[in-house]
Write an enzyme that holds these catalytic residues in place. Structure first.
Site, PDB file in Angstrom:
ATOM      1  N   TRP A 140      29.807  50.509  84.856  1.00 39.25           N
ATOM      2  CA  TRP A 140      29.569  49.080  85.043  1.00 39.25           C
ATOM      3  C   TRP A 140      30.902  48.407  85.333  1.00 39.25           C
ATOM      4  O   TRP A 140      31.793  48.439  84.498  1.00 39.25           O
ATOM      5  CB  TRP A 140      28.943  48.497  83.773  1.00 39.25           C
ATOM      6  CG  TRP A 140      28.552  47.059  83.948  1.00 39.25           C
ATOM      7  CD1 TRP A 140      29.345  45.954  83.742  1.00 39.25           C
ATOM      8  CD2 TRP A 140      27.286  46.565  84.397  1.00 39.25           C
ATOM      9  NE1 TRP A 140      28.663  44.815  84.031  1.00 39.25           N
ATOM     10  CE2 TRP A 140      27.397  45.155  84.432  1.00 39.25           C
ATOM     11  CE3 TRP A 140      26.091  47.155  84.779  1.00 39.25           C
ATOM     12  CZ2 TRP A 140      26.336  44.339  84.819  1.00 39.25           C
ATOM     13  CZ3 TRP A 140      25.040  46.348  85.156  1.00 39.25           C
ATOM     14  CH2 TRP A 140      25.165  44.955  85.174  1.00 39.25           C
TER      15      TRP A 140
ATOM     16  N   GLU B  37      17.478  47.030  79.675  1.00 39.24           N
ATOM     17  CA  GLU B  37      17.667  46.688  78.264  1.00 39.24           C
ATOM     18  C   GLU B  37      16.547  45.831  77.672  1.00 39.24           C
ATOM     19  O   GLU B  37      16.765  44.675  77.269  1.00 39.24           O
ATOM     20  CB  GLU B  37      19.037  46.046  78.073  1.00 39.24           C
ATOM     21  CG  GLU B  37      20.159  46.976  78.530  1.00 39.24           C
ATOM     22  CD  GLU B  37      21.562  46.488  78.249  1.00 39.24           C
ATOM     23  OE1 GLU B  37      21.718  45.336  77.761  1.00 39.24           O
ATOM     24  OE2 GLU B  37      22.521  47.254  78.512  1.00 39.24           O
TER      25      GLU B  37
ATOM     26  N   GLU C 101      25.192  52.855  81.744  1.00 40.64           N
ATOM     27  CA  GLU C 101      26.183  51.778  81.716  1.00 40.64           C
ATOM     28  C   GLU C 101      27.275  52.145  80.728  1.00 40.64           C
ATOM     29  O   GLU C 101      27.005  52.521  79.589  1.00 40.64           O
ATOM     30  CB  GLU C 101      25.563  50.441  81.298  1.00 40.64           C
ATOM     31  CG  GLU C 101      24.730  49.746  82.344  1.00 40.64           C
ATOM     32  CD  GLU C 101      24.337  48.332  81.915  1.00 40.64           C
ATOM     33  OE1 GLU C 101      25.043  47.757  81.033  1.00 40.64           O
ATOM     34  OE2 GLU C 101      23.334  47.808  82.424  1.00 40.64           O
TER      35      GLU C 101
END
Length: 370
Positions: A341, A182, A312
């Protein structure tokens, strides 16, 4: 005997004489010539930022192997895990922020190889994530140095990344390298530029920059491009990706810009520093996925021409879908993989979804033998 055979195959793979490994064909993955769907989860860390190097792995590997046993029993074939994070314990730095070695006590490379050996025994592909930008706890400015100073970045590449990649070249359990988790967490969304690759204003009010508006796309893309290039220069068969927080930064559709396109990355000077597949993360907010979420689209809607892994997601913010429905959706909408996740904190729930699709085969086989 199996150990000798495995070692011999690794040598042959290193010499590029023979090698069964994960590969990309169009918008799909293949393994040993067969279409593969990556099914598994994030096993991000046993102890955050303190899993590898400096003899830390010795006390982590038992938990790791237990997790892989459970994943394999559920029918999974892959995990994503984090390595340096923000440089809290590795690599080794001097007083000026330059890297001197993979770690201080010289165990990181062997730790990493041991981790891959364990994964191979369980027929699990590993996708190591080198860095993290989803939080900002870089109090020593180690990660910051790599992003803003090319000389410090080059010291990491020379002293840690290339030795590590060289040591595991041809390892059957290494699926791909994930350069960063990210990057959008620290992107400054107020930077306009005539070059759309470096113009971040399309992400204004999107949620990007939540961890601090610290970096331009120019610096961030150099950080990714140079590491991806170094990895591929070690072995052109290595695959590379980046974990995007949202498709908004990783597609030219829906009014956004694909900042991680081949075109945007190679402008930073390294021709081999491209991504082989994309990885989108997605969570619902107030019960709903946004309009760009993978759970609102099929993979082809993003127009990337590359495999897309939904890297995710979880039931807790799953837009009202349960874990079985989430895995089912990803498998049946043209994506190339699904990693929930996370296995450490929500393993029972995650493994239920993994088990739900374990016998699917029409969008790629899940069971593999490494």
């Amino acid at each position: 005997m199996k150990t000798l055979i495995t070692g011999f195959l690794v040598v042959l793979c290193t010499l590029k004489l023979v090698c069964a490994r994960l590969a990309v064909s169009g918008n799909q993955f293949t393994y040993n010539g067969q279409r593969i769907f990556l099914s598994g989860g994030n096993l991000p860390w046993i102890q955050y930022a303190y899993d590898f190097g400096d003899h830390q792995w010795d006390s982590r590997k038992g938990t790791f192997e237990n997790q892989l046993t459970q994943l394999k029993n559920a029918g999974g074939n892959s995990i994503r895990l984090w390595v340096h994070i923000q440089g809290e314990s590795t690599p080794a730095f001097d007083g000026n922020g330059y890297v001197t070695a993979p770690d201080h006590q010289g165990t990181l490379i062997n730790d990493f190889k041991d981790m891959l050996d364990i994964a191979q025994r369980h027929n699990i592909l590993v996708f190591p994530t080198l860095w993290n930008a989803a939080v900002d706890q870089d109090n020593s400015h180690r990660l910051d140095g790599f992003i803003v100073d090319w000389r410090k970045l080059q010291s990491y590449i020379d002293k840690a990344l290339v030795p590590l990649a060289s040591a595991v070249r041809g390892h059957p359990a290494l699926g791909a390298w994930d350069i960063m988790n990210e990057p959008e967490g620290m992107i400054n969304t107020d930077i306009s530029n005539w070059d759309r690759c470096y113009d971040s204003t399309a992400l204004k009010n999107s949620g990007a920059g939540w961890a601090g508006k610290k970096y331009s796309y120019y610096d961030t893309l150099r950080f990714i491009n140079w590491q991806a290039d170094a990895i591929k220069n070690v072995d052109s068969g290595f695959l590379v990706t980046v974990g995007s927080w949202n498709p908004k930064s990783n597609t030219d559709q829906f009014g956004f810009v694909d900042h991680y396109s081949d075109n945007c990355l190679v402008k930073l000077g390294k021709p081999n520093g491209k991504l082989d597949f994309y990885q989108f993360h997605t969570y619902s907010y107030q019960g709903n996925f946004d309009n760009v979420s993978p759970f609102k689209h099929s993979a082809g809607d993003y127009g990337t021409g590359k495999p897309i892994v939904v890297g995710e997601f979880w039931e807790q913010d799953g837009g009202g879908m349960n874990i079985d429905q989430l895995f089912d959706y990803v498998y049946n909408h043209g994506y190339a993989g699904a990693w929930s996740w996370d296995l450490m904190a929500h393993g029972d729930n995650q493994r239920g979804g993994i088990s739900h699709i374990k016998n699917y085969n029409w969008n790629g086989q899940i069971g593999i033998n490494l």
